[in-house]
Scaffold this motif. Structure first.
Motif, PDB file in Angstrom:
ATOM      1  N   VAL A 131       0.859  -1.178   0.000  1.00 13.69           N
ATOM      2  CA  VAL A 131       0.000   0.000   0.000  1.00 13.69           C
ATOM      3  C   VAL A 131       0.897   1.231   0.000  1.00 13.69           C
ATOM      4  O   VAL A 131       1.861   1.311   0.777  1.00 13.69           O
ATOM      5  N   LEU A 132       0.588   2.165  -0.888  1.00 10.49           N
ATOM      6  CA  LEU A 132       1.330   3.414  -0.942  1.00 10.49           C
ATOM      7  C   LEU A 132       0.709   4.374   0.072  1.00 10.49           C
ATOM      8  O   LEU A 132      -0.416   4.828  -0.105  1.00 10.49           O
ATOM      9  N   SER A 166       5.444   9.821  -0.328  1.00 11.80           N
ATOM     10  CA  SER A 166       4.824   8.505  -0.452  1.00 11.80           C
ATOM     11  C   SER A 166       5.810   7.397  -0.122  1.00 11.80           C
ATOM     12  O   SER A 166       6.976   7.458  -0.502  1.00 11.80           O
ATOM     13  N   THR A 167       5.308   6.382   0.584  1.00 12.00           N
ATOM     14  CA  THR A 167       6.123   5.247   0.990  1.00 12.00           C
ATOM     15  C   THR A 167       5.327   3.964   0.803  1.00 12.00           C
ATOM     16  O   THR A 167       4.208   3.861   1.313  1.00 12.00           O
ATOM     17  N   PRO A 168       5.882   2.965   0.094  1.00 13.61           N
ATOM     18  CA  PRO A 168       5.197   1.671   0.027  1.00 13.61           C
ATOM     19  C   PRO A 168       5.368   0.940   1.365  1.00 13.61           C
ATOM     20  O   PRO A 168       6.465   0.909   1.925  1.00 13.61           O
ATOM     21  N   VAL A 169       4.269   0.422   1.886  1.00 14.62           N
ATOM     22  CA  VAL A 169       4.291  -0.262   3.183  1.00 14.62           C
ATOM     23  C   VAL A 169       3.463  -1.537   3.105  1.00 14.62           C
ATOM     24  O   VAL A 169       2.598  -1.688   2.243  1.00 14.62           O
ATOM     25  N   TRP A 170       3.727  -2.454   4.021  1.00 14.29           N
ATOM     26  CA  TRP A 170       2.834  -3.569   4.248  1.00 14.29           C
ATOM     27  C   TRP A 170       1.681  -3.035   5.085  1.00 14.29           C
ATOM     28  O   TRP A 170       1.898  -2.245   6.013  1.00 14.29           O
ATOM     29  N   ALA A 171       0.489  -3.470   4.789  1.00 17.23           N
ATOM     30  CA  ALA A 171      -0.675  -3.048   5.569  1.00 17.23           C
ATOM     31  C   ALA A 171      -1.607  -4.230   5.741  1.00 17.23           C
ATOM     32  O   ALA A 171      -1.777  -5.034   4.827  1.00 17.23           O
ATOM     33  N   VAL A 172      -2.176  -4.327   6.924  1.00 12.84           N
ATOM     34  CA  VAL A 172      -3.166  -5.368   7.210  1.00 12.84           C
ATOM     35  C   VAL A 172      -4.442  -4.699   7.692  1.00 12.84           C
ATOM     36  O   VAL A 172      -4.410  -3.600   8.249  1.00 12.84           O
ATOM     37  N   THR A 176       3.062  -1.243  -6.110  1.00 16.25           N
ATOM     38  CA  THR A 176       4.086  -2.276  -6.224  1.00 16.25           C
ATOM     39  C   THR A 176       5.087  -2.097  -5.085  1.00 16.25           C
ATOM     40  O   THR A 176       5.043  -1.094  -4.364  1.00 16.25           O
ATOM     41  N   VAL A 177       6.005  -3.023  -4.973  1.00 17.35           N
ATOM     42  CA  VAL A 177       7.042  -2.930  -3.945  1.00 17.35           C
ATOM     43  C   VAL A 177       7.872  -1.656  -4.105  1.00 17.35           C
ATOM     44  O   VAL A 177       8.384  -1.105  -3.140  1.00 17.35           O
ATOM     45  N   ARG A 178       7.978  -1.158  -5.312  1.00 14.99           N
ATOM     46  CA  ARG A 178       8.746   0.069  -5.582  1.00 14.99           C
ATOM     47  C   ARG A 178       7.923   1.337  -5.415  1.00 14.99           C
ATOM     48  O   ARG A 178       8.421   2.441  -5.603  1.00 14.99           O
ATOM     49  N   GLY A 179       6.630   1.193  -5.095  1.00 10.94           N
ATOM     50  CA  GLY A 179       5.793   2.358  -4.871  1.00 10.94           C
ATOM     51  C   GLY A 179       5.072   2.868  -6.100  1.00 10.94           C
ATOM     52  O   GLY A 179       4.510   3.965  -6.070  1.00 10.94           O
TER      53      GLY A 179
END
Length: 139
Positions: A29-30, A42-48, A80-83
């Motif tokens: 998730v961005l 903006s930062t790509p993160v894991w989100a639950v 994506t993993v790269r944002g």
């Protein structure tokens, strides 16, 4: 197990999937937070998903945590993993959660992200890592 709305029947209303459903299923998730001058970061993160909110486990003294403490204004989008965005950004509100939320978030990360999520949880237990938990809600 992550508390949620239930099985596939609870995922949509009248065949329409809600934004939080899309974000719940996204691998990354961005998370966009805003500097004092309004510049987005903006930062790509894991989100639950826990309940009707996304939860993020992050470094306690990171820039995003400082920006969230100053202003809860945020946006979220699947990425994506790269944002690289994989969908439209959605306005959201981010807030810092108490440390007591960490075990549930770590368990949910382990369930969603498999071996890497499990490894994250184990490293936290062994190192005593005290990261912060961020709650992200979509109005």
């Amino acid at each position: 197990m992550v508390p949620s709305r239930g099985g596939p029947a609870g995922r949509s209303v009248g065949g329409v999937t809600t934004p939080i459903d899309v974000l719940e299923d996204a691998k990354y998730v961005l998370l966009t937070t805003f500097r004092k001058d309004g510049t987005p970061v903006s930062t790509p993160v894991w989100a639950v998903r826990i309940g009707d909110e996304l939860r993020v486990w992050t470094i306690r003294d990171s820039g995003k945590v400082k920006r969230i403490r100053r202003s809860g204004r945020a946006q979220v989008a699947p990425c994506t993993v790269r944002g690289d965005p994989r969908g439209p950004s959605i306005d959201a509100t981010a807030r810092m959660l108490p440390d007591s939320e960490a075990p549930a978030v770590l368990d949910a990360l382990a369930a969603k992200y498999g071996l890497m999520g499990w490894w994250t949880r184990m490293m936290q237990r062994f190192t005593g890592d005290t990261r912060a938990v961020v709650g992200v809600s979509i109005p």
